[in-house]
Motif scaffolding. Structure first.
Motif, PDB file in Angstrom:
ATOM      1  N   GLN A 460       1.144   9.826   0.828  1.00  0.00           N
ATOM      2  CA  GLN A 460       1.367  11.102  -0.775  1.00  0.00           C
ATOM      3  C   GLN A 460       2.858  11.457  -0.612  1.00  0.00           C
ATOM      4  OE1 GLN A 460       0.047  14.738   0.518  1.00  0.00           O
ATOM      5  NE2 GLN A 460      -1.199  15.488  -1.358  1.00  0.00           N
ATOM      6  N   LYS A 461       3.888  11.539   0.131  1.00  0.00           N
ATOM      7  CA  LYS A 461       5.152  11.546   0.031  1.00  0.00           C
ATOM      8  C   LYS A 461       5.421  10.622  -0.691  1.00  0.00           C
ATOM      9  CE  LYS A 461       5.222  14.816   4.026  1.00  0.00           C
ATOM     10  NZ  LYS A 461       6.513  14.870   5.352  1.00  0.00           N
ATOM     11  N   ASN A 462       5.091   9.048  -0.029  1.00  0.00           N
ATOM     12  CA  ASN A 462       6.516   7.951  -1.115  1.00  0.00           C
ATOM     13  C   ASN A 462       5.257   7.188  -0.883  1.00  0.00           C
ATOM     14  OD1 ASN A 462       7.407   5.800  -2.030  1.00  0.00           O
ATOM     15  ND2 ASN A 462       8.916   7.057  -1.212  1.00  0.00           N
ATOM     16  N   PRO A 463       4.922   6.230  -2.012  1.00  0.00           N
ATOM     17  CA  PRO A 463       3.656   5.481  -1.693  1.00  0.00           C
ATOM     18  C   PRO A 463       3.724   4.093  -1.435  1.00  0.00           C
ATOM     19  CG  PRO A 463       4.068   5.601  -4.239  1.00  0.00           C
ATOM     20  CD  PRO A 463       5.142   6.791  -3.239  1.00  0.00           C
ATOM     21  N   ASP A 464       5.302   4.083  -1.432  1.00  0.00           N
ATOM     22  CA  ASP A 464       5.340   2.826  -0.888  1.00  0.00           C
ATOM     23  C   ASP A 464       6.143   2.755   0.751  1.00  0.00           C
ATOM     24  OD1 ASP A 464       5.902   1.195  -3.152  1.00  0.00           O
ATOM     25  OD2 ASP A 464       7.760   1.643  -2.895  1.00  0.00           O
ATOM     26  N   TYR A 465       6.078   4.165   1.288  1.00  0.00           N
ATOM     27  CA  TYR A 465       5.535   3.396   2.478  1.00  0.00           C
ATOM     28  C   TYR A 465       5.252   2.575   3.290  1.00  0.00           C
ATOM     29  CZ  TYR A 465       4.607   6.011   7.386  1.00  0.00           C
ATOM     30  OH  TYR A 465       5.092   6.016   9.220  1.00  0.00           O
ATOM     31  N   VAL A 466       3.850   2.028   3.496  1.00  0.00           N
ATOM     32  CA  VAL A 466       3.210   0.839   3.210  1.00  0.00           C
ATOM     33  C   VAL A 466       3.279  -0.085   2.619  1.00  0.00           C
ATOM     34  CG1 VAL A 466       1.441  -0.380   4.663  1.00  0.00           C
ATOM     35  CG2 VAL A 466       1.706   1.708   5.248  1.00  0.00           C
ATOM     36  N   VAL A 467       3.711  -1.387   2.924  1.00  0.00           N
ATOM     37  CA  VAL A 467       3.952  -2.276   1.237  1.00  0.00           C
ATOM     38  C   VAL A 467       3.921  -3.539   2.303  1.00  0.00           C
ATOM     39  CG1 VAL A 467       4.995  -3.682  -0.398  1.00  0.00           C
ATOM     40  CG2 VAL A 467       5.785  -1.042   0.031  1.00  0.00           C
TER      41      VAL A 467
END
Length: 783
Positions: A460-467
C-alpha cells in the motif's frame, strides 16, 4: 634501557626502522599495513570482526609491487620467531622475500631459492640488491625480459573515487600482466562473486594500455546489465575511449577509432532469461562485418563459465575468430565437466581467490542458513481418484520437492513459503533486499502474488514492494536497476527464476530464498554469491539463506569451493551437453502441457521444522542453532538452577557484569527482547523466562510491587524523593542505569543538588549505596 625490557614498538623505533631506512627511501615503505579487513564472525545474535592481518613493514619496488615483508618482535623472542608470520603475509601478497627481527639481527626467507639465513642489522639489503636478486631468479632463473621490466613500472589507476587494489586484486593484476609480458596468450582468473572481477579487469586493461603493450581491447559479456555496470562504474575512467558495439548501427570505418570495446551478444548464448533478441545470424559474420581478425590484441571474457569453453558454442566461435588476440577468461565458478572445460581452453587459473578466502579475509559477508521442512517435503501422494482444481484426475504417484511447481502446483505450498518469508522479514527487517529463487517464471509470478497479499500494508505504501524480475517480464526488468541500487528503497522483494542467479550486482541483498531445485554446483555458487557483498556503512554485515528444498546440502559436497579439477572425460562425450555441471540434484521431469493445480482443500501444507545452521568459509557445518536455544544452553551452562541464577544475580554488585558475560558468548539480550516484543521486560525476567520458563514481569510491574510493599516509607524527605525518581528511571531504562552514580548528574536529580549533597541525605556515600542495594533486593523479591 635494557633491551629485554623494551616493547616491540621500542625495538622497531630504535633498531629495525633505522636499519631499513638506512637503505630504503620512506616513500617505498609502509608500516602497520592492513592486508585483510578481519573476518566477520556470527556468534549467537552478535556480529563482530576479528582483528585484521597487518604487516609491520612492507617494502615496495614501486607503488604496484611489494617485494619484501618484515615482521618485528620484542627482544624476548629469537631473531627468527616472526619469520613464519612474515612468510604467511609474503605468500598472501605474492612477495619473494620475508624477514623477521627482534632488534639483534634479521632472519631472511628467500622464496625464489627456498633458502634462509641470518644477517646483521647493517646487512639488510638495499632496494637495488633485492630487485637484482628478484630479476635474476625470475622466470626460472632466466630473469625478466624488457616487456616485464616495462610493465612493472606502470602504475595502477588511482583517483579520489577509485580505491587502491586489495592485495588479491593486485596479485591478480600483477600475475596477469606479467604473464602477458612473457607471451602467454590464454589466461584464466578465478575470483569469487563480490571480490571485484570487473575492477580487476579494468586495472589490467589500464596498465596494458598505458604501457603500450595492448592497443585494442574487446570486453565480452552476455548480459546487458553486465556491460552497462562495467562501463558506468569500474571502467568509467576510460569512458572517452570506450564504445559499446551495436551490430545494426555501427559503421566499419568509424568504429575503429576507440580503444576499449564492449560487446553485448546475449543473443548468441541462447535464451536463458537473457535480454532482447534471439540469434538471427552467424556470430562470426557479425563481428567480421565490423572487424578484421587481427583487430583486437586483448579480449576479456566476463563470466566465462557461461559457455565460452564449450567447443560448439557461439562464444567459442568468436574467440576462435580473434585467435591472434590475448584472451583472458574471468569467472567466479569455472565449469569443468565432460562437455565444458575452462581449463582446457584458457589453461590452469593464473590466480584464484575463492569465496572461502573472501570470507576468511573479511572482504565478503558470511551467512546463516535456515532450512525449512514442510509436511510434504519428503513426498505427497494424492488420494485415490483425487481431482485437481480444474476437475482433472491427478496422476497417482509420490510427488516431491523436484515436482512442486515443475510438474504439479500445490497452491498452499506457495502460500506457506510466502508466509514464512513474510514472518521472517517482520521479525527482522521488512525493508531488507530479498531475492526469492523460484522454479519457473510462472512460479515466480504466483510467489509475487502471495507475497503481495501477505504484505499488503507495505505494498500500500509502494506497489513495487514486491516485483517479479524475470527474462520475459518487461516491467520487472525495468525495475532491476532500482533493485540492485544501494540507495533505492524499492523494490524490496524480487521473485525470479534465473535472471538474478548470476551477474546482477545485488549489493544490499540480505535474504536469499531458495525455492527451486538447483542442478549444478556452478549455479549454486552463483546464487549464494548474490548475497556475499559487504555494505557495512549501510548495515549489511552478513546474509541469510532460507532453503525450502534442501538445496543447501550442497555445502557438504566436496566441490563446494574446492579445488578446480578438469573432468577426465572432457572432450570424449560428443558435443551436446547432457548435464548442467559437476553436481546434479534430482531434477524435474518433462514439463507437462498442463500441470495439475491442487488448492488448499486438496493439500494443506504446514511447516513442521526449522533449523538455523552456521557454516564456516569451507562450507563445514559449525553449529545448528535457534538463538533462543543457544541462549538457554549458555545460561544453563553458567547457572545450575533458577535459585542459583537468582542468588548470583542478587549477589552481583553490578548487574551489568552478567549482561557483559552473555555478550562475550554472542548473546545480545536487548536484540533478543526486541525480536520477541519484550523490550519492557527486565533482563532478569527475560533470562528467567528463556532459561527457566518463568513468567516474566515488566519493569513497571516490578516498580509498582516495590511501591505496594511500602519499601519507600523507610526513607524520609529528599531521600525518599530520590528513590522514587530512581524507580521511575528503572521503569524506563532498566536496572543498569540506576546502579550508576553518574545518573545523579542528570534530570530529575539536579534539583536535589550535586551527587555529594544527595549522598548526605542518606548519611553519606555508603548510605546511598546501601539504599540502592536494598532497592534492588526489593525489586527482585519473589512474591
Amino acid at each position: 634501557m635494557d633491551k629485554k625490557q623494551m616493547t616491540e614498538e621500542d625495538i622497531k623505533l630504535r633498531y629495525i626502522t633505522p636499519a631499513i631506512t638506512a637503505k630504503w627511501n620512506v616513500d617505498h615503505i609502509t608500516m602497520e599495513t592492513k592486508i585483510t579487513d578481519g573476518k566477520i564472525n556470527l556468534k549467537g545474535n552478535l556480529v563482530f570482526r576479528e582483528k585484521p592481518k597487518k604487516a609491520d613493514y612492507v617494502l615496495y619496488i614501486n607503488v604496484n609491487n611489494p617485494i619484501a615483508i618484515v615482521e618485528a618482535k620484542d627482544n624476548n623472542h629469537t631473531v627468527s620467531f616472526g619469520l613464519q608470520q612474515a612468510m604467511t603475509y609474503a605468500q598472501m601478497l605474492d612477495v619473494p622475500f620475508a624477514y623477521s627481527s627482534n632488534g639483534d639481527a634479521f632472519y631472511e626467507h628467500d622464496f625464489l631459492t627456498g633458502q634462509e639465513r641470518q644477517i646483521s642489522l647493517s646487512e639488510f639489503p638495499s632496494p637495488d640488491e633485492l630487485i637484482s636478486r628478484y630479476q635474476a631468479e625470475a622466470n626460472g632463473g632466466s630473469g625478466l625480459n624488457n616487456q616485464q621490466k616495462h610493465i612493472i613500472s606502470q602504475p595502477y589507476y588511482t583517483s579520489q573515487t577509485t580505491y587502491t587494489p586489495r592485495y588479491y586484486q593486485r596479485n591478480a593484476v600483477n600475475r596477469t600482466v606479467d604473464a602477458i609480458a612473457k607471451g602467454q596468450q590464454r589466461l584464466l582468473l578465478v575470483m569469487a562473486t563480490g571480490t571485484g572481477k570487473t575492477y580487476t579487469a579494468f586495472q589490467i586493461v589500464y596498465r596494458l594500455l598505458k604501457s603500450g603493450m595492448k592497443k585494442k581491447v574487446l570486453y565480452l559479456a552476455d548480459r546487458n546489465i553486465l556491460v552497462d555496470q562495467s562501463i558506468q562504474q569500474d571502467f568509467a575512467p576510460l569512458e572517452k575511449t570506450i564504445h559499446k558495439i551495436n551490430f545494426t548501427k555501427d559503421d566499419p570505418i568509424t568504429i575503429t577509432s576507440h580503444e576499449v570495446y564492449f560487446s553485448l551478444y546475449q543473443q548468441l548464448a541462447g535464451n536463458d532469461d537473457n535480454d532482447d533478441s534471439a540469434p538471427d545470424d552467424d556470430p562470426v559474420m557479425r563481428f567480421a562485418s565490423l572487424f578484421q581478425k587481427d583487430f583486437f590484441d586483448l579480449i576479456i571474457v566476463d563470466e566465462c563459465h557461461r559457455g565460452s569453453a564449450k567447443k560448439d558454442s557461439n562464444w567459442r566461435k568468436i574467440l576462435d575468430y580473434f585467435s591472434s588476440a590475448t584472451q583472458i577468461g574471468m569467472t567466479a565458478t569455472p565449469k569443468e565437466t565432460k562437455y565444458i572445460s575452462n581449463i582446457d581452453y584458457f589453461g590452469e587459473p593464473i590466480y584464484s581467490y575463492s569465496l572461502r578466502d573472501g570470507i576468511e579475509d573479511g572482504f565478503l559477508a558470511p551467512f546463516k542458513v535456515i532450512n525449512i521442512r514442510t509436511n510434504i517435503g519428503e513426498g505427497w501422494r494424492p488420494y485415490k481418484g483425487q481431482l485437481d482444481k480444474n476437475g482433472k484426475e491427478i496422476e497417482d504417484r509420490i510427488y516431491t520437492n523436484s515436482d512442486f511447481d515443475y510438474n504439479i502446483i500445490i497452491e498452499d505450498r506457495t502460500y506457506e513459503v510466502a508466509r514464512e518469508i513474510t514472518e521472517y522479514m517482520k521479525s527482522t527487517d521488512r525493508m531488507q533486499k530479498t531475492i526469492v529463487f523460484c522454479a519457473t517464471e510462472e512460479h515466480a509470478e504466483r510467489m509475487r502474488i502471495a507475497l503481495t497479499n501477505l504484505n499488503s500494508d507495505m505494498v500500500q505504501k509502494n506497489p513495487d514492494y514486491v516485483v517479479r524480475i524475470t527474462g520475459s517480464d518487461v516491467y520487472g526488468k525495468n525495475k532491476l536497476d532500482y533493485f540492485i541500487s544501494v540507495s533505492a528503497l524499492y523494490p524490496v522483494i524480487a521473485t525470479t527464476s534465473k535472471l538474478l542467479s548470476t551477474g546482477a550486482d545485488c549489493k544490499m541483498t540480505k535474504l536469499i530464498v531458495l525455492d527451486q531445485m538447483i542442478g549444478s554446483m556452478t549455479e549454486f555458487k552463483q546464487i549464494i554469491g548474490r548475497g556475499t557483498r559487504l555494505r557495512e556503512k549501510e548495515g549489511k554485515t552478513h546474509f541469510m539463506v532460507m532453503d525450502f528444498r534442501n538445496v543447501t546440502r550442497l555445502f557438504a559436497d566436496p566441490d563446494w569451493d574446492g579445488p578446480i579439477e578438469q573432468d577426465d572425460d572432457y572432450g570424449k562425450g560428443g558435443t551436446k551437453p547432457g548435464g548442467t555441471g559437476p553436481v546434479t540434484l534430482p531434477g524435474p521431469g518433462p514439463d507437462p502441457k498442463e500441470k495439475p493445480i491442487v488448492d488448499e482443500h486438496g493439500c494443506t501444507v504446514k511447516v513442521i521444522g526449522k533449523t538455523v545452521s552456521v557454516y564456516d568459509a569451507n562450507g563445514k557445518l559449525l553449529r545448528q542453532e535457534s538463538i533462543v536455544d543457544y541462549t538457554k544452553s549458555n545460561i544453563l551452562g553458567t547457572y545450575a538452577s533458577l535459585d542459583n541464577f537468582i542468588q548470583q544475580w542478587s549477589a552481583e554488585e553490578k548487574k551489568e557484569s552478567i549482561r557483559d558475560l552473555l555478550l562475550e558468548r554472542g548473546i545480545d539480550l536487548e536484540v533478543m527482547k526486541a525480536d520477541q516484543n519484550m523490550s519492557d521486560v527486565d533482563d532478569f525476567d527475560f533470562i528467567c523466562h528463556v532459561a527457566f520458563s518463568q513468567k516474566p514481569l515488566t519493569r513497571i510491574e516490578r516498580a509498582n510491587n516495590v511501591k505496594k510493599r511500602d519499601f519507600l516509607s523507610r526513607f524520609k524527605g529528599v531521600a525518599r524523593d530520590v528513590l522514587e525518581a530512581l524507580l521511575d528511571k528503572y521503569m524506563n531504562t532498566g536496572i543498569y542505569e540506576i546502579e550508576k552514580t553518574e545518573i545523579l548528574k542528570l534530570d530529575p536529580f539536579l534539583k536535589f543538588g550535586k551527587p555529594s549533597k544527595i549522598a548526605q541525605y542518606f548519611g553519606g556515600k555508603e548510605g546511598y549505596l546501601k539504599a540502592i542495594r536494598e532497592l534492588e533486593k526489593e525489586l527482585y523479591k519473589v512474591g
